[in-house]
Motif scaffolding. Structure first.
Motif, mmCIF file in Angstrom:
data_model
loop_
_atom_site.group_PDB
_atom_site.id
_atom_site.type_symbol
_atom_site.label_atom_id
_atom_site.label_comp_id
_atom_site.label_asym_id
_atom_site.label_seq_id
_atom_site.Cartn_x
_atom_site.Cartn_y
_atom_site.Cartn_z
ATOM 1 N N GLU A 13 0.828 -1.208 0.000
ATOM 2 C CA GLU A 13 0.000 0.000 0.000
ATOM 3 C C GLU A 13 0.862 1.257 0.000
ATOM 4 O O GLU A 13 0.586 2.216 -0.722
ATOM 5 C CB GLU A 13 -0.924 0.012 1.218
ATOM 6 N N THR A 15 3.951 1.543 -1.057
ATOM 7 C CA THR A 15 4.645 1.633 -2.341
ATOM 8 C C THR A 15 3.703 2.137 -3.421
ATOM 9 O O THR A 15 4.077 2.978 -4.254
ATOM 10 C CB THR A 15 5.228 0.260 -2.736
ATOM 11 N N THR A 16 2.469 1.651 -3.418
ATOM 12 C CA THR A 16 1.478 2.099 -4.390
ATOM 13 C C THR A 16 1.193 3.588 -4.222
ATOM 14 O O THR A 16 1.153 4.343 -5.198
ATOM 15 C CB THR A 16 0.177 1.284 -4.252
ATOM 16 N N ALA A 17 1.015 4.029 -2.982
ATOM 17 C CA ALA A 17 0.764 5.448 -2.717
ATOM 18 C C ALA A 17 1.950 6.296 -3.162
ATOM 19 O O ALA A 17 1.777 7.355 -3.782
ATOM 20 C CB ALA A 17 0.472 5.665 -1.243
ATOM 21 N N SER A 19 4.162 5.572 -5.477
ATOM 22 C CA SER A 19 4.284 5.591 -6.940
ATOM 23 C C SER A 19 3.238 6.510 -7.555
ATOM 24 O O SER A 19 3.521 7.213 -8.534
ATOM 25 C CB SER A 19 4.179 4.177 -7.514
ATOM 26 N N HIS A 20 2.027 6.560 -6.989
ATOM 27 C CA HIS A 20 1.007 7.491 -7.489
ATOM 28 C C HIS A 20 1.432 8.934 -7.240
ATOM 29 O O HIS A 20 1.246 9.801 -8.097
ATOM 30 C CB HIS A 20 -0.349 7.206 -6.838
ATOM 31 N N ASN A 21 2.004 9.178 -6.071
ATOM 32 C CA ASN A 21 2.495 10.516 -5.742
ATOM 33 C C ASN A 21 3.610 10.918 -6.706
ATOM 34 O O ASN A 21 3.635 12.038 -7.220
ATOM 35 C CB ASN A 21 2.994 10.550 -4.295
ATOM 36 N N SER A 23 4.119 9.792 -9.706
ATOM 37 C CA SER A 23 3.527 9.995 -11.031
ATOM 38 C C SER A 23 2.927 11.398 -11.137
ATOM 39 O O SER A 23 3.114 12.090 -12.144
ATOM 40 C CB SER A 23 2.451 8.939 -11.284
ATOM 41 N N GLY A 24 2.228 11.825 -10.100
ATOM 42 C CA GLY A 24 1.653 13.177 -10.100
ATOM 43 C C GLY A 24 2.724 14.249 -10.138
ATOM 44 O O GLY A 24 2.597 15.250 -10.849
ATOM 45 N N GLU A 25 3.802 14.042 -9.377
ATOM 46 C CA GLU A 25 4.894 15.018 -9.374
ATOM 47 C C GLU A 25 5.594 15.058 -10.730
ATOM 48 O O GLU A 25 6.002 16.124 -11.196
ATOM 49 C CB GLU A 25 5.887 14.692 -8.263
ATOM 50 N N LYS A 27 4.178 14.466 -13.634
ATOM 51 C CA LYS A 27 3.283 15.202 -14.543
ATOM 52 C C LYS A 27 3.375 16.701 -14.299
ATOM 53 O O LYS A 27 3.376 17.487 -15.240
ATOM 54 C CB LYS A 27 1.849 14.717 -14.378
#
Length: 83
Positions: A13, A15-17, A19-21, A23-25, A27
């Motif tokens: 969980e 690691t997933t959070a 990686s999403h963070n 990805s947003g940074e 972008k």
């Protein structure tokens, strides 16, 4: 064994959070970089890379600190013997 499974699930969980963070940074960084213009197109001549001047080995100095003052130390002698 149940505790290890729960710890692994928690790490997944996190690691997933993360990686999403990330990805947003990424972008957001892409959006900010897109504001810059690099000039010219594909057919524009590129500037040559600046030549680097080699520093003689004898000119390298090391500094050590004492409080907030930098003190000049003996020249660095590079050797693989210390490894």
């Amino acid at each position: 064994m149940d505790q290890v499974t729960q710890q692994n699930a928690a790490m997944v969980e996190q690691t997933t959070a993360a990686s999403h963070n990330l990805s947003g940074e990424a972008k957001e960084l892409e959006r900010l970089v897109a504001r810059f213009t690099l000039g010219g197109g594909a057919d524009a001549p590129s500037a040559p890379a600046p030549a680097r001047k080699a520093r003689p080995q004898a000119a390298r100095q090391s500094y050590k600190t004492a409080g907030n003052a930098a003190l000049k130390a003996a020249p660095i002698e590079e050797s693989w013997e210390e490894f």
